[in-house]
Write an enzyme that holds these catalytic residues in place. Structure first.
Site, PDB file in Angstrom:
ATOM      1  N   TYR A 132      30.619  50.918 -30.251  1.00  0.00           N
ATOM      2  CA  TYR A 132      29.311  50.985 -29.802  1.00  0.00           C
ATOM      3  C   TYR A 132      29.257  51.612 -28.318  1.00  0.00           C
ATOM      4  CZ  TYR A 132      29.557  46.927 -26.360  1.00  0.00           C
ATOM      5  OH  TYR A 132      29.724  46.093 -25.434  1.00  0.00           O
ATOM      6  N   LYS A 144      35.656  50.670 -27.038  1.00  0.00           N
ATOM      7  CA  LYS A 144      34.428  49.749 -26.961  1.00  0.00           C
ATOM      8  C   LYS A 144      33.892  49.366 -28.225  1.00  0.00           C
ATOM      9  CE  LYS A 144      30.004  49.887 -24.356  1.00  0.00           C
ATOM     10  NZ  LYS A 144      30.086  48.765 -23.646  1.00  0.00           N
ATOM     11  N   GLU A 169      38.158  42.658 -15.446  1.00  0.00           N
ATOM     12  CA  GLU A 169      36.703  43.261 -15.159  1.00  0.00           C
ATOM     13  C   GLU A 169      35.757  41.902 -15.538  1.00  0.00           C
ATOM     14  OE1 GLU A 169      36.173  45.981 -18.269  1.00  0.00           O
ATOM     15  OE2 GLU A 169      37.421  45.046 -19.705  1.00  0.00           O
ATOM     16  N   LEU A 193      37.753  48.451 -19.981  1.00  0.00           N
ATOM     17  CA  LEU A 193      37.174  49.602 -20.605  1.00  0.00           C
ATOM     18  C   LEU A 193      36.793  50.588 -19.354  1.00  0.00           C
ATOM     19  CD1 LEU A 193      35.266  50.365 -22.893  1.00  0.00           C
ATOM     20  CD2 LEU A 193      33.404  49.605 -21.689  1.00  0.00           C
TER      21      LEU A 193
HETATM   22  N1  PDD Z   1      28.940  46.641 -21.068  1.00  0.00           N
HETATM   23  N2  PDD Z   1      33.540  46.528 -19.195  1.00  0.00           N
HETATM   24  C1  PDD Z   1      33.056  45.823 -20.139  1.00  0.00           C
HETATM   25  C2  PDD Z   1      33.864  44.845 -20.733  1.00  0.00           C
HETATM   26  C3  PDD Z   1      31.804  46.246 -20.777  1.00  0.00           C
HETATM   27  O1  PDD Z   1      31.255  45.905 -21.888  1.00  0.00           O
HETATM   28  C4  PDD Z   1      31.107  47.119 -19.999  1.00  0.00           C
HETATM   29  C5  PDD Z   1      29.602  47.787 -20.549  1.00  0.00           C
HETATM   30  C6  PDD Z   1      31.493  47.788 -18.811  1.00  0.00           C
HETATM   31  C7  PDD Z   1      30.695  48.913 -17.982  1.00  0.00           C
HETATM   32  O2  PDD Z   1      30.728  50.039 -18.732  1.00  0.00           O
HETATM   33  P1  PDD Z   1      29.244  50.992 -18.388  1.00  0.00           P
HETATM   34  O3  PDD Z   1      29.372  51.384 -17.046  1.00  0.00           O
HETATM   35  O4  PDD Z   1      30.001  52.271 -19.361  1.00  0.00           O
HETATM   36  O5  PDD Z   1      28.419  50.467 -19.017  1.00  0.00           O
HETATM   37  C8  PDD Z   1      32.939  47.448 -18.202  1.00  0.00           C
HETATM   38  C9  PDD Z   1      27.746  47.129 -21.753  1.00  0.00           C
HETATM   39  C10 PDD Z   1      26.634  47.616 -20.889  1.00  0.00           C
HETATM   40  C11 PDD Z   1      27.255  46.062 -23.001  1.00  0.00           C
HETATM   41  O6  PDD Z   1      27.958  45.806 -23.844  1.00  0.00           O
HETATM   42  O7  PDD Z   1      26.160  45.834 -22.786  1.00  0.00           O
END
Ligand code: PDD
Length: 283
Positions: free
Chosen positions: A33, A146, A178, A203
């Site tokens: 996703y 992801k 993270e 991620l």
């Molecule tokens: N989550 N690390 C993890 C485990 C994440 O699920 C996310 C993002 C990030 C940050 O990635 P980005 O800057 O591309 O949003 C880091 C999204 C927002 C979610 O699952 O809702």
């Protein structure tokens, strides 16, 4: 107003947006996703999100025939139909519907795209800062993909919520990987920013990529390496980034205040910088 969702190749009312119980996304979490934020009706970092989607798909060997241009059209159409000026667009691609079997067959992928209206800029945590608890990182070893396999991140978030905190930072071998759904940073007393280097352990956040780029352009030093919980507690500041948060200050870890326990100037500066730059590039 009924929300319109893109499902099985069509824009349909939410009540008609249904996926088979045999979908491999449901049975095996065999799906990836993306989440793209929306400000003033425009998509933030869309191209970078699509580039990461392509990488996730390639890593799980999922052939997906829909082009970035078509995905952009779907995103825009949903924003229009659902009158979203600020919020998020979730895009999920699963391998599709197949007889239940660990062997993956080549079936038609399922694409679902839906919007969420959300006052991202008005999030009260921007002003107050996030309170974090640390929990062991018990996720699988390919966190660079992801996937929709979000059970442990949800459990970690619930540990935080039950403890009266806002989020969990995940810890492996003594080092922070993270946040439950965001990337984690500290600001050293020298003013340098430290965030974990990219690998299978985390991620590769799109917001991380952009924030590091803008910070470097602004002459702020970035060190990409793992940091410990003790280092974080002794840091001048801490913060987290995600498409859903932009840059949010972290003011407490496991009950200990970070710095003076208030959102710090570096996090604030990076938030302003990110919001300014990402809006210029939004479309
Ligand atoms: N989550 N690390 C993890 C485990 C994440 O699920 C996310 C993002 C990030 C940050 O990635 P980005 O800057 O591309 O949003 C880091 C999204 C927002 C979610 O699952 O809702």
């Amino acid at each position: 107003m009924t929300r319109t969702i893109f499902c099985n190749g069509k824009f349909v009312p939410e009540s008609e947006a249904v996926v088979s119980v045999l979908d491999r996304g449901f049975l095996f979490a065999d799906a990836v996703y993306e989440v793209t934020s929306v400000l003033e009706g425009k998509l933030i970092d869309f191209n970078r999100h699509m580039a990461r989607l392509r990488r996730s798909l390639a890593e799980i060997e999922l052939t997906f025939p829909v082009s970035d241009e078509q995905l952009l059209d779907i995103h825009r159409e949903l924003l229009k139909r659902n009158e979203v000026r600020q919020g998020l667009v979730y895009l999920q691609v699963s391998r599709g519907v197949a007889e239940r079997d660990f062997v993956m067959s080549n079936v038609e992928p399922t694409l679902v795209v839906f919007t969420q209206k959300k006052d991202l800029l008005g999030n009260s945590k921007n002003a107050s800062g996030y309170r974090i608890v640390t929990v062991p990182d018990l996720r699988w070893g390919r966190r660079d993909i992801k996937t929709v396999q979000l059970l442990y991140p949800s459990m970690a978030k619930m540990i935080a919520v039950k403890a009266g905190a806002d989020d969990a930072w995940l810890v492996e071998d003594g080092f922070v990987t993270e946040g439950s759904s965001n990337n984690a940073y500290i600001v050293e007393q020298s003013g340098d920013i430290v965030t974990r280097n990219l690998s299978n352990s985390i991620l590769a956040g799109i917001t991380r990529q952009a924030v590091l780029e803008y910070a470097k352009e602004a002459g702020i030093k970035i060190v990409e390496r793992p940091f410990t919980v003790a280092e974080a507690k002794n840091a001048a500041e801490a913060f987290a980034t995600a498409a859903s948060l932009f840059v949010v200050p972290v003011v407490e870890i496991d009950g200990d205040p970070i710095g003076n326990g208030k959102p710090g100037p570096v996090a604030q500066r990076l938030r302003d910088l990110y919001l300014e730059e990402c809006r210029k590039r939004a479309f």
